[in-house]
Write a protein that holds these residues in place. Structure first.
Motif, PDB file in Angstrom:
ATOM      1  N   SER A  50     -18.457 -17.837   6.728  1.00 48.11           N
ATOM      2  CA  SER A  50     -17.646 -18.913   6.152  1.00 48.11           C
ATOM      3  C   SER A  50     -16.506 -19.338   7.062  1.00 48.11           C
ATOM      4  CB  SER A  50     -17.084 -18.466   4.800  1.00 48.11           C
ATOM      5  OG  SER A  50     -16.215 -17.345   4.968  1.00 48.11           O
ATOM      6  N   PHE A  51     -16.413 -18.745   8.276  1.00 45.11           N
ATOM      7  CA  PHE A  51     -15.295 -19.064   9.157  1.00 45.11           C
ATOM      8  C   PHE A  51     -15.333 -20.536   9.558  1.00 45.11           C
ATOM      9  CE2 PHE A  51     -13.646 -19.582  13.502  1.00 45.11           C
ATOM     10  CZ  PHE A  51     -12.335 -19.198  13.276  1.00 45.11           C
ATOM     11  N   SER A  52     -14.208 -21.207   9.357  1.00 44.79           N
ATOM     12  CA  SER A  52     -14.115 -22.619   9.714  1.00 44.79           C
ATOM     13  C   SER A  52     -12.842 -22.950  10.461  1.00 44.79           C
ATOM     14  CB  SER A  52     -14.188 -23.487   8.446  1.00 44.79           C
ATOM     15  OG  SER A  52     -13.132 -23.156   7.553  1.00 44.79           O
ATOM     16  N   SER A  53     -11.774 -22.162  10.234  1.00 50.07           N
ATOM     17  CA  SER A  53     -10.489 -22.481  10.851  1.00 50.07           C
ATOM     18  C   SER A  53      -9.627 -21.230  10.875  1.00 50.07           C
ATOM     19  CB  SER A  53      -9.783 -23.592  10.052  1.00 50.07           C
ATOM     20  OG  SER A  53      -8.434 -23.717  10.451  1.00 50.07           O
ATOM     21  N   PRO A  54      -8.806 -21.065  11.905  1.00 47.49           N
ATOM     22  CA  PRO A  54      -7.882 -19.924  11.921  1.00 47.49           C
ATOM     23  C   PRO A  54      -6.795 -20.034  10.865  1.00 47.49           C
ATOM     24  CG  PRO A  54      -7.460 -21.376  13.770  1.00 47.49           C
ATOM     25  CD  PRO A  54      -8.714 -21.871  13.128  1.00 47.49           C
ATOM     26  N   ARG A  55      -6.724 -21.158  10.168  1.00 47.88           N
ATOM     27  CA  ARG A  55      -5.737 -21.317   9.103  1.00 47.88           C
ATOM     28  C   ARG A  55      -6.230 -20.747   7.774  1.00 47.88           C
ATOM     29  NH1 ARG A  55      -3.759 -22.063  13.161  1.00 47.88           N
ATOM     30  NH2 ARG A  55      -2.522 -23.812  13.934  1.00 47.88           N
ATOM     31  N   ARG A  56      -7.527 -20.498   7.670  1.00 51.46           N
ATOM     32  CA  ARG A  56      -8.089 -19.933   6.432  1.00 51.46           C
ATOM     33  C   ARG A  56      -8.797 -18.635   6.779  1.00 51.46           C
ATOM     34  NH1 ARG A  56      -8.109 -22.375   1.837  1.00 51.46           N
ATOM     35  NH2 ARG A  56      -9.926 -21.182   1.098  1.00 51.46           N
ATOM     36  N   ILE A  57      -8.048 -17.564   6.746  1.00 49.70           N
ATOM     37  CA  ILE A  57      -8.613 -16.253   7.061  1.00 49.70           C
ATOM     38  C   ILE A  57      -8.154 -15.249   6.007  1.00 49.70           C
ATOM     39  CG2 ILE A  57      -8.649 -16.717   9.544  1.00 49.70           C
ATOM     40  CD1 ILE A  57      -6.182 -14.913   9.770  1.00 49.70           C
ATOM     41  N   PRO A  58      -8.897 -14.185   5.804  1.00 51.77           N
ATOM     42  CA  PRO A  58      -8.420 -13.112   4.912  1.00 51.77           C
ATOM     43  C   PRO A  58      -7.155 -12.470   5.476  1.00 51.77           C
ATOM     44  CG  PRO A  58     -10.773 -12.900   5.382  1.00 51.77           C
ATOM     45  CD  PRO A  58     -10.233 -13.912   6.336  1.00 51.77           C
ATOM     46  N   ARG A  59      -6.383 -11.874   4.592  1.00 52.32           N
ATOM     47  CA  ARG A  59      -5.139 -11.231   4.990  1.00 52.32           C
ATOM     48  C   ARG A  59      -5.201  -9.748   4.655  1.00 52.32           C
ATOM     49  NH1 ARG A  59      -3.399 -14.778   1.530  1.00 52.32           N
ATOM     50  NH2 ARG A  59      -2.201 -13.230   0.366  1.00 52.32           N
ATOM     51  N   PHE A  60      -4.665  -8.963   5.565  1.00 52.27           N
ATOM     52  CA  PHE A  60      -4.518  -7.517   5.363  1.00 52.27           C
ATOM     53  C   PHE A  60      -3.138  -7.295   4.760  1.00 52.27           C
ATOM     54  CE2 PHE A  60      -3.366  -3.231   6.467  1.00 52.27           C
ATOM     55  CZ  PHE A  60      -4.551  -2.511   6.460  1.00 52.27           C
ATOM     56  N   GLU A  61      -3.083  -6.651   3.595  1.00 50.22           N
ATOM     57  CA  GLU A  61      -1.799  -6.428   2.924  1.00 50.22           C
ATOM     58  C   GLU A  61      -1.699  -4.989   2.436  1.00 50.22           C
ATOM     59  OE1 GLU A  61      -0.957  -9.100  -0.231  1.00 50.22           O
ATOM     60  OE2 GLU A  61      -0.744 -10.860   1.073  1.00 50.22           O
ATOM     61  N   PHE A  62      -0.535  -4.389   2.665  1.00 49.80           N
ATOM     62  CA  PHE A  62      -0.242  -3.080   2.090  1.00 49.80           C
ATOM     63  C   PHE A  62       0.267  -3.269   0.665  1.00 49.80           C
ATOM     64  CE2 PHE A  62       0.066  -2.094   6.624  1.00 49.80           C
ATOM     65  CZ  PHE A  62      -0.642  -0.909   6.679  1.00 49.80           C
ATOM     66  N   ASP A  63      -0.115  -2.376  -0.197  1.00 49.90           N
ATOM     67  CA  ASP A  63       0.283  -2.459  -1.604  1.00 49.90           C
ATOM     68  C   ASP A  63       1.646  -1.794  -1.768  1.00 49.90           C
ATOM     69  OD1 ASP A  63       0.434  -2.754  -4.287  1.00 49.90           O
ATOM     70  OD2 ASP A  63      -1.290  -1.507  -4.802  1.00 49.90           O
ATOM     71  N   ILE A  64       2.701  -2.580  -1.624  1.00 49.15           N
ATOM     72  CA  ILE A  64       4.060  -2.041  -1.705  1.00 49.15           C
ATOM     73  C   ILE A  64       4.726  -2.371  -3.029  1.00 49.15           C
ATOM     74  CG2 ILE A  64       4.404  -2.085   0.790  1.00 49.15           C
ATOM     75  CD1 ILE A  64       5.932  -4.675   0.482  1.00 49.15           C
ATOM     76  N   THR A  65       3.991  -2.980  -3.970  1.00 47.70           N
ATOM     77  CA  THR A  65       4.565  -3.275  -5.278  1.00 47.70           C
ATOM     78  C   THR A  65       4.707  -1.992  -6.072  1.00 47.70           C
ATOM     79  OG1 THR A  65       2.360  -3.717  -6.169  1.00 47.70           O
ATOM     80  CG2 THR A  65       3.606  -5.588  -5.323  1.00 47.70           C
ATOM     81  N   GLU A  66       5.795  -1.891  -6.806  1.00 47.66           N
ATOM     82  CA  GLU A  66       6.044  -0.720  -7.632  1.00 47.66           C
ATOM     83  C   GLU A  66       5.518  -0.983  -9.042  1.00 47.66           C
ATOM     84  OE1 GLU A  66       7.239   2.191  -6.727  1.00 47.66           O
ATOM     85  OE2 GLU A  66       7.424   1.485  -4.663  1.00 47.66           O
ATOM     86  N   PRO A  67       4.763  -0.038  -9.623  1.00 49.57           N
ATOM     87  CA  PRO A  67       4.238  -0.253 -10.974  1.00 49.57           C
ATOM     88  C   PRO A  67       5.363  -0.326 -11.995  1.00 49.57           C
ATOM     89  CG  PRO A  67       3.886   2.019 -10.292  1.00 49.57           C
ATOM     90  CD  PRO A  67       4.396   1.277  -9.079  1.00 49.57           C
ATOM     91  N   GLU A  68       5.239  -1.273 -12.927  1.00 52.36           N
ATOM     92  CA  GLU A  68       6.233  -1.401 -13.975  1.00 52.36           C
ATOM     93  C   GLU A  68       6.103  -0.241 -14.961  1.00 52.36           C
ATOM     94  OE1 GLU A  68       8.553  -3.646 -14.147  1.00 52.36           O
ATOM     95  OE2 GLU A  68       7.910  -4.848 -12.427  1.00 52.36           O
ATOM     96  N   ASP A  69       7.134  -0.059 -15.756  1.00 45.66           N
ATOM     97  CA  ASP A  69       7.115   0.971 -16.780  1.00 45.66           C
ATOM     98  C   ASP A  69       6.094   0.577 -17.850  1.00 45.66           C
ATOM     99  OD1 ASP A  69       7.546   2.802 -18.755  1.00 45.66           O
ATOM    100  OD2 ASP A  69       9.725   2.663 -18.710  1.00 45.66           O
ATOM    101  N   ILE A  70       4.991   1.322 -17.939  1.00 48.30           N
ATOM    102  CA  ILE A  70       3.919   0.958 -18.862  1.00 48.30           C
ATOM    103  C   ILE A  70       4.419   0.957 -20.306  1.00 48.30           C
ATOM    104  CG2 ILE A  70       1.679   1.675 -19.761  1.00 48.30           C
ATOM    105  CD1 ILE A  70       0.912   2.658 -17.065  1.00 48.30           C
ATOM    106  N   ALA A  71       5.230   1.956 -20.663  1.00 49.15           N
ATOM    107  CA  ALA A  71       5.714   2.035 -22.044  1.00 49.15           C
ATOM    108  C   ALA A  71       6.566   0.823 -22.398  1.00 49.15           C
ATOM    109  CB  ALA A  71       6.499   3.332 -22.243  1.00 49.15           C
ATOM    110  N   ALA A  72       7.470   0.434 -21.486  1.00 41.54           N
ATOM    111  CA  ALA A  72       8.340  -0.713 -21.757  1.00 41.54           C
ATOM    112  C   ALA A  72       7.539  -2.003 -21.835  1.00 41.54           C
ATOM    113  CB  ALA A  72       9.410  -0.809 -20.674  1.00 41.54           C
ATOM    114  N   LEU A  73       6.571  -2.153 -20.921  1.00 41.86           N
ATOM    115  CA  LEU A  73       5.775  -3.380 -20.917  1.00 41.86           C
ATOM    116  C   LEU A  73       4.896  -3.458 -22.161  1.00 41.86           C
ATOM    117  CD1 LEU A  73       5.411  -5.817 -19.065  1.00 41.86           C
ATOM    118  CD2 LEU A  73       3.435  -4.687 -18.075  1.00 41.86           C
TER     119      LEU A  73
END
Length: 532
Positions: A361-384
């Motif tokens: 599916s490669f067509s342009s260097p502007r549309r490529i997959p991104r490598f991301e580290f999961d740095i989000t902190e999980p919310e408090d399940i009980a509070a949510l």
């Protein structure tokens, strides 16, 4: 591999070389780099020498600056420990491959293909650790080893290259080049390198690394450590003073000197007659001044590397738990910044080449997959879980994907087994409510019942059975109230009910049921007789 024309991340075309041959192995001009060994510039380090090393680095000669950084990490346990914490923190974070915005099915399949290849890559963790070497030296270059199999170009390894192999371009101080003996240096081969740069501060490439900050406390700490060693060598030993008579020969003077120098350790010695050795008061002082300088240097190093001191040192005075948590939060912010910068580098130097070479599916260097580290902190399940239904109840339209992202719970794929809410037995309060129900059973009309029972007979049976049932209900209510006061849970109540059941008085109810059965039988016979 056949050469092909392709564009880089900036859209500039370049000729794709034979990727299966590494640049540093295929270019004969670079062979001297492999015979390069460090000069260890930390030997005999002085203020003037450090100033010259840092100045040469500004002018593009990075050899001594990078080798000084290597020596500092090897010789100073504190620097090695703090840098090790910062590097190893990057390995404990999971990562994901994110497809382009509004991705097509083909783009999603290519993203999954790249993620599958990288998940199987045994070299990726080592590459992340080696790329973190840029934290100290401002850059780290890893040469990629490409292979082609099963109609797929994939990376088989990433080899760390000595930073002393590189220099900056004389006309572009932010561009790295390989030292090949030329004035400008040799450009890095496209798709052949994982070239990561880290910023400890703003500035040109050669001035961004922590080495320029840590060099000074490293030097002063070595001064203090050397002075402390000399102090400990002579501390507590008395001063020995030898006296020789006038006209002593050089040989006699040398003999006296040897006796003076060795008598402190050997506790004895021989000197010529007519010579004397006097002992004066032992050296006084303490090591506090030297240790204070060493501690200041180490705290400065911790602040520069981790942003604080309480995650590595505690002085027993200011090292409170609350302040330690604040320092740890700062350290986590630094880790997240390192991960974001490294994810951008991996996307540019690893994900993009793999996508360009293998993606259907490669067509342009502007549309490529991104490598991301999961740095989000999980919310408090009980509070949510407590507040989310209330927000939905007042009309807020909250997408399910947002909740999954906040709680870091992946969404189930089609056909994948999921957890469901199981029907549970009523709790203690539910049992109490059931026990409190004493509603009268509805009585059908006599005409609608078999045998045409009269209302009088039904009312009599009900009236006689109700006191027995009420007595049972009262006994159960008392049992449940006692359980609530004692703080028993449902399992305890069930066990108590099982133990109490044999004690319930069932004789009256048995007699009543016997009478009811007999009445029913007589009524049936009477009905049959009437029909005949």
């Amino acid at each position: 591999m056949a050469a092909s024309t392709i564009v880089d991340m900036n859209g500039n075309p370049f000729e794709l070389p034979d990727l299966e041959e590494q640049q540093t192995l295929g270019d004969a001009k670079l062979s001297p780099l492999r015979s390069h060994y460090s000069n260890h510039p930390s030997k005999g380090l002085t203020i003037a020498k450090i100033a010259k090393i840092l100045l040469d680095g500004e002018h593009g000669d990075l050899i001594d600056q990078c080798e000084l950084a290597e020596d500092m990490e090897e010789k100073d346990p504190h620097i090695q420990s703090e840098l090790g914490k910062r590097k190893l923190a990057l390995l404990g974070v999971d990562w994901n491959m994110i497809p382009p915005k509004n991705a097509t099915d083909a783009e999603k399949r290519d993203t999954e293909m790249i993620e599958e290849i990288l998940r199987d890559a045994t070299w990726l963790d080592d590459a992340i650790f080696d790329a973190a070497d840029a934290i100290l030296k401002s850059f780290a270059n890893l040469e990629l080893k490409w292979q082609y199999a099963d109609k797929t170009h994939y990376i088989a390894g990433a080899e760390w290259r000595d930073p002393a192999w590189f220099k900056t371009h004389p006309d572009d101080r932010n561009q790295l080049r390989i030292r090949d003996g030329s004035h400008e240096g040799l450009a890095l081969q496209p798709f052949g390198w994982l070239s990561h740069q880290a910023k400890a501060k703003s500035g040109y490439l050669s001035r961004r690394g922590l080495v320029r900050v840590l060099a000074w406390p490293y030097l002063f700490k070595n001064y203090a450590a050397r002075d402390l060693a000399e102090f400990l060598e002579i501390y507590g030993l008395p001063t020995r003073l030898g006296k020789y008579p006038s006209g002593a020969s050089p040989k006699e003077k040398a003999t006296l000197m040897r006796a003076v120098m060795s008598i402190g350790h050997n506790a004895g010695g021989v000197i010529p007659k007519g010579m004397d050795i006097e002992f004066h008061e032992a050296a006084k002082g303490g090591s506090d001044a030297y240790m204070a300088q060493i501690n200041w240097c180490e705290k400065s190093q911790s602040k520069a590397i981790l942003g604080g001191t309480l995650t590595s040192q505690a002085d027993g005075k200011s090292s409170t738990n609350a302040l330690g948590n604040v320092h740890n939060e700062v350290r986590q912010e630094i880790r997240n910044a390192d991960l974001k910068a490294l994810a951008n580098t991996i996307t540019r130097d690893i994900v993009y080449p793999m996508y360009a070479l293998n993606g259907k599916s490669f067509s342009s260097p502007r549309r490529i997959p991104r490598f991301e580290f999961d740095i989000t902190e999980p919310e408090d399940i009980a509070a949510l879980a407590e507040h989310l239904p209330k927000l939905v109840g007042i009309g807020m339209e909250i997408p399910k994907s947002w909740g999954h992202e906040k709680l870091q719970i992946p969404e189930a794929k089609e056909g994948e087994p999921v957890f469901t809410v199981q029907t549970q037995a009523p709790g203690l309060q539910g049992l109490k409510r059931l026990a409190a129900l004493k509603a009268q059973p509805e009585i059908s009309s006599p005409e609608a019942m078999p045998g045409h029972y009269s209302a009088a007979v039904m009312q009599r049976l009900e009236g006689e059975a109700q006191p027995v049932i009420d007595a049972w209900v009262d006994q159960l209510e008392t049992l449940l109230q006692d359980a609530e006061q004692q703080g028993l849970d449902l399992a305890d109540v069930q066990q108590t009910l099982a133990e109490t059941y044999p004690d319930l008085d069932e004789a009256d109810l048995a007699d009543l049921l016997g009478s009811a059965f007999l009445s029913a039988e007589l009524a049936g016979r009477n009905g049959v007789k009437d029909d005949i």
